[in-house]
Design a protein around this motif. Structure first.
Motif, PDB file in Angstrom:
ATOM      1  N   THR A 307      -5.579   5.105  -0.063  1.00 30.03           N
ATOM      2  CA  THR A 307      -6.943   4.940  -0.593  1.00 30.03           C
ATOM      3  C   THR A 307      -7.104   3.597  -1.300  1.00 30.03           C
ATOM      4  OG1 THR A 307      -6.326   6.173  -2.601  1.00 30.03           O
ATOM      5  CG2 THR A 307      -7.329   7.415  -0.810  1.00 30.03           C
ATOM      6  N   ARG A 308      -6.091   3.187  -2.061  1.00 28.30           N
ATOM      7  CA  ARG A 308      -6.167   1.870  -2.715  1.00 28.30           C
ATOM      8  C   ARG A 308      -6.198   0.756  -1.688  1.00 28.30           C
ATOM      9  NH1 ARG A 308      -2.329   4.631  -5.814  1.00 28.30           N
ATOM     10  NH2 ARG A 308      -0.608   3.511  -4.827  1.00 28.30           N
ATOM     11  N   SER A 309      -5.409   0.914  -0.633  1.00 34.66           N
ATOM     12  CA  SER A 309      -5.377  -0.078   0.431  1.00 34.66           C
ATOM     13  C   SER A 309      -6.736  -0.177   1.117  1.00 34.66           C
ATOM     14  CB  SER A 309      -4.294   0.287   1.447  1.00 34.66           C
ATOM     15  OG  SER A 309      -4.262  -0.630   2.507  1.00 34.66           O
ATOM     16  N   ALA A 310      -7.362   0.962   1.390  1.00 32.04           N
ATOM     17  CA  ALA A 310      -8.669   0.962   2.045  1.00 32.04           C
ATOM     18  C   ALA A 310      -9.693   0.195   1.222  1.00 32.04           C
ATOM     19  CB  ALA A 310      -9.136   2.396   2.283  1.00 32.04           C
ATOM     20  N   ILE A 311      -9.677   0.395  -0.099  1.00 29.65           N
ATOM     21  CA  ILE A 311     -10.612  -0.314  -0.970  1.00 29.65           C
ATOM     22  C   ILE A 311     -10.342  -1.817  -0.938  1.00 29.65           C
ATOM     23  CG2 ILE A 311     -11.257  -0.690  -3.393  1.00 29.65           C
ATOM     24  CD1 ILE A 311     -10.924   2.345  -3.785  1.00 29.65           C
ATOM     25  N   ARG A 312      -9.066  -2.208  -1.035  1.00 29.06           N
ATOM     26  CA  ARG A 312      -8.725  -3.636  -1.004  1.00 29.06           C
ATOM     27  C   ARG A 312      -9.153  -4.282   0.311  1.00 29.06           C
ATOM     28  NH1 ARG A 312      -3.813  -1.902  -3.698  1.00 29.06           N
ATOM     29  NH2 ARG A 312      -2.788  -1.750  -1.666  1.00 29.06           N
ATOM     30  N   ILE A 313      -8.915  -3.577   1.421  1.00 28.25           N
ATOM     31  CA  ILE A 313      -9.242  -4.138   2.735  1.00 28.25           C
ATOM     32  C   ILE A 313     -10.754  -4.254   2.906  1.00 28.25           C
ATOM     33  CG2 ILE A 313      -9.185  -3.657   5.207  1.00 28.25           C
ATOM     34  CD1 ILE A 313      -6.357  -2.485   4.727  1.00 28.25           C
TER      35      ILE A 313
END
Length: 341
Positions: A307-313
């Motif tokens: 989920t953190r990765s999705a937000i960053r991307i």
């Protein structure tokens, strides 16, 4: 001193307004001028302060996460982690909304996507179901420039910008290697249970599993895939029926969720307790099954990282900044009873 947009304008011989248009990818700038500005940026080593620019322009991000509903413990963890990641990202002017849809229902997922207020949505992250309606809905989002990230299960043929999740073919190959090595030279049948073969992650895990069994463990026979709909009761029913019908079942690969149903059947079946079992996601039930010796291994993935990765991307796609692939790589984790965290 760090170079500024004024330095870039002077180096390129253009106005500040032109530099701003180039940085924000707005129309009305000739290709030759864009090339001159980009060359000046490269020469000066200019790095844009995205946070400051967003604050000055009062820009905020509103991301919608679309996650399957129901009792699937991993999906509920993913949902909770999305909410928590959004709370932590609020200081960066990020708002996260979570919407749930029935699992494996392409029509319901497409309706949710089509009902989004596109004037207020900056980006979408979703666990996708492979269907024509979802494909068309994602194409509409792509057409108006809303970035889309797929979670857990990829749909590379669809109009999406990035995938966040484990390599599911590799996960299936890993499961086959574990079961094959645990069983050694013993011949027999392997029962396979998926949630649904309409989602790509389960299809890819099955494909990877079959590749390794066929090439490295030909003395093992993979039975046809049973679908448990990621529901504990349904999974338990199809597994119990399989064990009653089939002789010489010595292994089980639970490709999706429904581990509680597997545990219930194996706990109440003396023959089932001797199976070599590999499952997915280190939920509380899977953890106990490892400790009790019902499961031999569990393949996991970090829902919080996803989920953190999705937000960053999504932010990077909107801001036009590079995605740090190493940071966003989701690892396949293997848990045995001996290395439980």
């Amino acid at each position: 001193m760090r170079p500024t947009t004024r330095d870039v304008a002077e180096e390129a011989g253009v106005s500040l307004a032109t530099v701003d248009r180039v940085l924000n990818r707005r129309a009305g700038v000739r290709e030759a001028t864009i090339a001159r500005v980009e060359a000046a940026i490269a020469r000066l080593g200019f790095v844009r302060d995205i946070a400051a620019a967003n604050l000055a322009k009062q820009r905020s991000y509103r991301f919608v996460f679309v996650i399957p509903s129901g009792p699937n413990t991993f999906m509920r963890t993913l949902e909770a982690q999305a909410v928590e990641a959004g709370r932590r990202a609020a200081l960066d002017r990020v708002e996260v909304e979570v919407v749930t849809v029935p699992p494996f229902d392409g029509t319901a997922l497409a309706k949710v996507l089509d009902a989004l207020d596109l004037s207020a949505v900056s980006g979408v992250a979703l666990v996708a179901t492979d269907s024509a309606e979802v494909r068309e809905a994602l194409a509409r989002l792509h057409q108006i420039g809303i970035p889309v990230v797929t979670l857990v299960s990829d749909v590379p043929a669809f109009r999406r910008n990035h995938y966040v999740g484990i390599d599911n073919v590799a996960a299936g190959r890993t499961a086959a290697s574990l079961i094959g090595r645990f069983l050694g030279a013993r011949p027999g049948k392997i029962a396979l249970i998926a949630g649904s073969m309409l989602v790509r992650d389960h299809v890819e895990r099955r494909m990877g599993f079959d590749q390794v069994i066929r090439s490295e463990f030909p003395h093992l026979e993979c039975l046809p895939v049973l679908e448990g709909r990621d529901d504990a009761q349904t999974t338990g029913q199809v597994l119990a029926g399989c064990l009653a019908r089939e002789k010489d079942v010595i292994g089980l690969y639970n490709i999706g969720a429904g581990n509680r149903g597997v545990i219930e059947v194996l706990s109440g079946n003396q023959a089932g307790r001797g199976l070599t079992v590999v499952a997915h996601e280190l939920t509380a039930h899977a953890r106990k099954a490892l400790r009790d010796g019902l499961f031999d291994a569990v393949i996991g993935q970090d829902a919080g990282h996803e989920t953190r990765s999705a937000i960053r991307i999504l932010k990077a796609l909107i801001d036009g900044t590079p995605v740090v692939e190493g940071q966003e790589h989701i690892r396949i984790e293997i848990y045995l009873r001996d290395n439980l965290p």
